[in-house]
Design a protein around this motif. Sequence first.
Motif, PDB file in Angstrom:
ATOM      1  N   VAL A  19       0.835  -1.202   0.000  1.00 58.17           N
ATOM      2  CA  VAL A  19       0.000   0.000   0.000  1.00 58.17           C
ATOM      3  C   VAL A  19       0.867   1.249   0.000  1.00 58.17           C
ATOM      4  CG1 VAL A  19      -1.670   1.358   1.313  1.00 58.17           C
ATOM      5  CG2 VAL A  19      -1.957  -1.111   1.123  1.00 58.17           C
ATOM      6  N   ASP A  20       1.860   1.263   0.876  1.00 58.46           N
ATOM      7  CA  ASP A  20       2.774   2.416   0.962  1.00 58.46           C
ATOM      8  C   ASP A  20       3.489   2.625  -0.369  1.00 58.46           C
ATOM      9  OD1 ASP A  20       2.061   2.832   3.568  1.00 58.46           O
ATOM     10  OD2 ASP A  20       3.793   1.789   4.412  1.00 58.46           O
ATOM     11  N   SER A  21       3.921   1.517  -0.985  1.00 64.36           N
ATOM     12  CA  SER A  21       4.624   1.609  -2.267  1.00 64.36           C
ATOM     13  C   SER A  21       3.698   2.152  -3.352  1.00 64.36           C
ATOM     14  CB  SER A  21       5.141   0.220  -2.665  1.00 64.36           C
ATOM     15  OG  SER A  21       5.737   0.261  -3.941  1.00 64.36           O
ATOM     16  N   TYR A  22       2.447   1.662  -3.378  1.00 66.89           N
ATOM     17  CA  TYR A  22       1.499   2.136  -4.386  1.00 66.89           C
ATOM     18  C   TYR A  22       1.252   3.633  -4.219  1.00 66.89           C
ATOM     19  CZ  TYR A  22      -2.580   2.656  -7.337  1.00 66.89           C
ATOM     20  OH  TYR A  22      -3.441   3.079  -8.326  1.00 66.89           O
ATOM     21  N   ILE A  23       0.994   4.037  -2.996  1.00 65.49           N
ATOM     22  CA  ILE A  23       0.700   5.453  -2.728  1.00 65.49           C
ATOM     23  C   ILE A  23       1.894   6.323  -3.094  1.00 65.49           C
ATOM     24  CG2 ILE A  23       0.242   7.133  -0.894  1.00 65.49           C
ATOM     25  CD1 ILE A  23      -1.456   4.975   0.474  1.00 65.49           C
ATOM     26  N   LYS A  24       3.077   5.867  -2.747  1.00 66.90           N
ATOM     27  CA  LYS A  24       4.285   6.637  -3.036  1.00 66.90           C
ATOM     28  C   LYS A  24       4.471   6.839  -4.540  1.00 66.90           C
ATOM     29  CE  LYS A  24       7.561   5.871  -0.214  1.00 66.90           C
ATOM     30  NZ  LYS A  24       8.683   5.231   0.544  1.00 66.90           N
ATOM     31  N   GLN A  25       4.152   5.806  -5.319  1.00 67.88           N
ATOM     32  CA  GLN A  25       4.350   5.870  -6.772  1.00 67.88           C
ATOM     33  C   GLN A  25       3.192   6.534  -7.512  1.00 67.88           C
ATOM     34  OE1 GLN A  25       5.416   1.964  -8.356  1.00 67.88           O
ATOM     35  NE2 GLN A  25       6.458   1.477  -6.452  1.00 67.88           N
ATOM     36  N   ASN A  26       2.039   6.642  -6.861  1.00 69.18           N
ATOM     37  CA  ASN A  26       0.843   7.110  -7.564  1.00 69.18           C
ATOM     38  C   ASN A  26       0.110   8.224  -6.824  1.00 69.18           C
ATOM     39  OD1 ASN A  26       0.434   4.952  -9.872  1.00 69.18           O
ATOM     40  ND2 ASN A  26       0.956   3.802  -8.033  1.00 69.18           N
ATOM     41  N   SER A  27       0.870   9.132  -6.240  1.00 73.04           N
ATOM     42  CA  SER A  27       0.219  10.218  -5.503  1.00 73.04           C
ATOM     43  C   SER A  27       1.067  11.487  -5.540  1.00 73.04           C
ATOM     44  CB  SER A  27      -0.011   9.801  -4.045  1.00 73.04           C
ATOM     45  OG  SER A  27       1.234   9.683  -3.357  1.00 73.04           O
ATOM     46  N   THR A 123      -2.680  22.105  -8.848  1.00 74.73           N
ATOM     47  CA  THR A 123      -1.632  22.884  -8.172  1.00 74.73           C
ATOM     48  C   THR A 123      -2.259  24.065  -7.446  1.00 74.73           C
ATOM     49  OG1 THR A 123       0.023  22.279  -9.828  1.00 74.73           O
ATOM     50  CG2 THR A 123       0.488  24.216  -8.490  1.00 74.73           C
ATOM     51  N   HIS A 124      -3.275  24.636  -8.077  1.00 72.04           N
ATOM     52  CA  HIS A 124      -3.989  25.755  -7.460  1.00 72.04           C
ATOM     53  C   HIS A 124      -4.747  25.302  -6.213  1.00 72.04           C
ATOM     54  CE1 HIS A 124      -6.236  29.448  -7.054  1.00 72.04           C
ATOM     55  NE2 HIS A 124      -7.388  28.812  -7.214  1.00 72.04           N
ATOM     56  N   VAL A 125      -5.358  24.121  -6.279  1.00 76.84           N
ATOM     57  CA  VAL A 125      -6.135  23.606  -5.151  1.00 76.84           C
ATOM     58  C   VAL A 125      -5.225  23.140  -4.014  1.00 76.84           C
ATOM     59  CG1 VAL A 125      -7.750  21.792  -4.458  1.00 76.84           C
ATOM     60  CG2 VAL A 125      -8.061  22.960  -6.630  1.00 76.84           C
ATOM     61  N   LYS A 126      -4.056  22.629  -4.355  1.00 76.49           N
ATOM     62  CA  LYS A 126      -3.051  22.194  -3.371  1.00 76.49           C
ATOM     63  C   LYS A 126      -3.597  21.147  -2.390  1.00 76.49           C
ATOM     64  CE  LYS A 126      -0.358  26.459  -3.539  1.00 76.49           C
ATOM     65  NZ  LYS A 126       0.131  27.638  -2.799  1.00 76.49           N
ATOM     66  N   LYS A 127      -4.137  20.080  -2.943  1.00 75.37           N
ATOM     67  CA  LYS A 127      -4.658  18.991  -2.126  1.00 75.37           C
ATOM     68  C   LYS A 127      -3.987  17.679  -2.529  1.00 75.37           C
ATOM     69  CE  LYS A 127      -7.775  21.259   0.269  1.00 75.37           C
ATOM     70  NZ  LYS A 127      -7.766  21.306   1.741  1.00 75.37           N
ATOM     71  N   PRO A 128      -3.942  16.709  -1.608  1.00 71.63           N
ATOM     72  CA  PRO A 128      -3.369  15.404  -1.963  1.00 71.63           C
ATOM     73  C   PRO A 128      -4.137  14.763  -3.118  1.00 71.63           C
ATOM     74  CG  PRO A 128      -3.653  15.590   0.413  1.00 71.63           C
ATOM     75  CD  PRO A 128      -4.347  16.770  -0.188  1.00 71.63           C
ATOM     76  N   ILE A 129      -3.394  14.145  -4.038  1.00 71.25           N
ATOM     77  CA  ILE A 129      -3.997  13.476  -5.189  1.00 71.25           C
ATOM     78  C   ILE A 129      -3.542  12.021  -5.207  1.00 71.25           C
ATOM     79  CG2 ILE A 129      -4.303  13.501  -7.698  1.00 71.25           C
ATOM     80  CD1 ILE A 129      -3.223  16.388  -7.649  1.00 71.25           C
ATOM     81  N   LEU A 130      -4.493  11.122  -5.427  1.00 65.66           N
ATOM     82  CA  LEU A 130      -4.180   9.703  -5.558  1.00 65.66           C
ATOM     83  C   LEU A 130      -4.649   9.249  -6.941  1.00 65.66           C
ATOM     84  CD1 LEU A 130      -3.039   7.223  -4.117  1.00 65.66           C
ATOM     85  CD2 LEU A 130      -5.313   6.821  -3.139  1.00 65.66           C
ATOM     86  N   TYR A 131      -3.713   8.679  -7.715  1.00 64.01           N
ATOM     87  CA  TYR A 131      -4.001   8.278  -9.085  1.00 64.01           C
ATOM     88  C   TYR A 131      -4.289   6.778  -9.178  1.00 64.01           C
ATOM     89  CZ  TYR A 131      -1.952  12.774 -10.425  1.00 64.01           C
ATOM     90  OH  TYR A 131      -1.684  14.111 -10.565  1.00 64.01           O
ATOM     91  N   PHE A 132      -5.198   6.432 -10.088  1.00 65.04           N
ATOM     92  CA  PHE A 132      -5.524   5.025 -10.323  1.00 65.04           C
ATOM     93  C   PHE A 132      -5.516   4.715 -11.811  1.00 65.04           C
ATOM     94  CE2 PHE A 132      -7.520   5.787  -6.195  1.00 65.04           C
ATOM     95  CZ  PHE A 132      -7.059   4.696  -5.475  1.00 65.04           C
ATOM     96  N   GLU A 133      -5.070   3.512 -12.147  1.00 69.94           N
ATOM     97  CA  GLU A 133      -5.117   2.986 -13.515  1.00 69.94           C
ATOM     98  C   GLU A 133      -6.290   2.024 -13.568  1.00 69.94           C
ATOM     99  OE1 GLU A 133      -3.864   3.172 -17.199  1.00 69.94           O
ATOM    100  OE2 GLU A 133      -2.241   3.615 -15.816  1.00 69.94           O
TER     101      GLU A 133
END
Length: 339
Positions: A19-27, A123-133
């Motif tokens: 989970v940590d690895s996924y988040i690190k690579q996709n956030s 960038t304007h919103v400056k919030k955490p983003i989590l990406y999914f494929e």
Amino acid sequence: MQKLAILLCFVCVAWCNDVDSYIKQNSENFSNTSKIKRVYASTPTLLYLLYAVSRHSIVGLNYEFNELERPYLDKKVREQEVVGGFFGKAKIPNSEKLLALSPDLILANNNVKQLGKLREIFTHVKKPILYFELKNLDDYIVAIEILGEVLDKKQRANELIKYAKQSLELKNKVQDVIAKHGLKKPRVYYAQGFDGLLSECEGSPHALLIGLSGASNVHKCENISEYGRVKLSFEQVLTYQPDVILVYEKSFYDRIFTDKKWSLLKAVKDKKVYLIPRKPFSWFDRPPSFMRFLGLRWLVSLNYNEYFDIDMVSETIEFYKLFLDVNLTQEQAKEILAK
């Protein structure tokens, strides 16, 4: 007992590392999951997935729910403000409205990472983003796992994943049946548009379930656009003579059996034309969603009913309760199935 505890500890560590690895690579800007309560999903597909895992976490909608969808969805979610999203052609969210929502987390598709406008807005919103494929059904399982962990809904996620994996197991079971009995795969035409003359190439992600269900897409062509909806002539469809026709638009389905041209097709003569269920979301495509785990069972039940005892009324009732927390009657399930 001590050995079991040690084993469970190793499993937990391995999963946490995944989970940590996924988040690190996709956030981006992602730090503390304990503070995540309000989540904005930037595409319909991610919104549906978030709804299934943790609908009470939803803040803001990327589009307004339609009349097919609203009756099956939680009132509090339906009444959320529409701020737009990243989907379709050139659609973007309203950055000011999104900022006003103050989400703790934004969910986005991996394929929009490189869009300059996305960068500008987020960038304007400056919030955490989590990406999914989310290209295939296995990706949905990964996404459910990650969301379950991030939103502290692990038990809920595991229940959904169990169902999803059981659906995917059908793929291999169907192939075994085909091999054992020497069966010929049904040839399927996916009819979209109000005239039924828009379709998808074989291999298109929009027609993913055809292959997974042990059938063959009749339209062999090159996928030029990710949006699909390739235009055909009726003469092409007539040449294909599909065994089965899947129909997206109800208005086309309602007249196909009385249309003189379409009545020339074997599938129409054999009454093997099926309206794709779309309440609240399509079981097949447009947009793709977790509903395809039910759609896969539906297609197998249509094409291989002699070999698989699948009661689609019961399946529909079970799925809607599990994924949507909706209690359907048998009559409602039959109406969704167009029975």
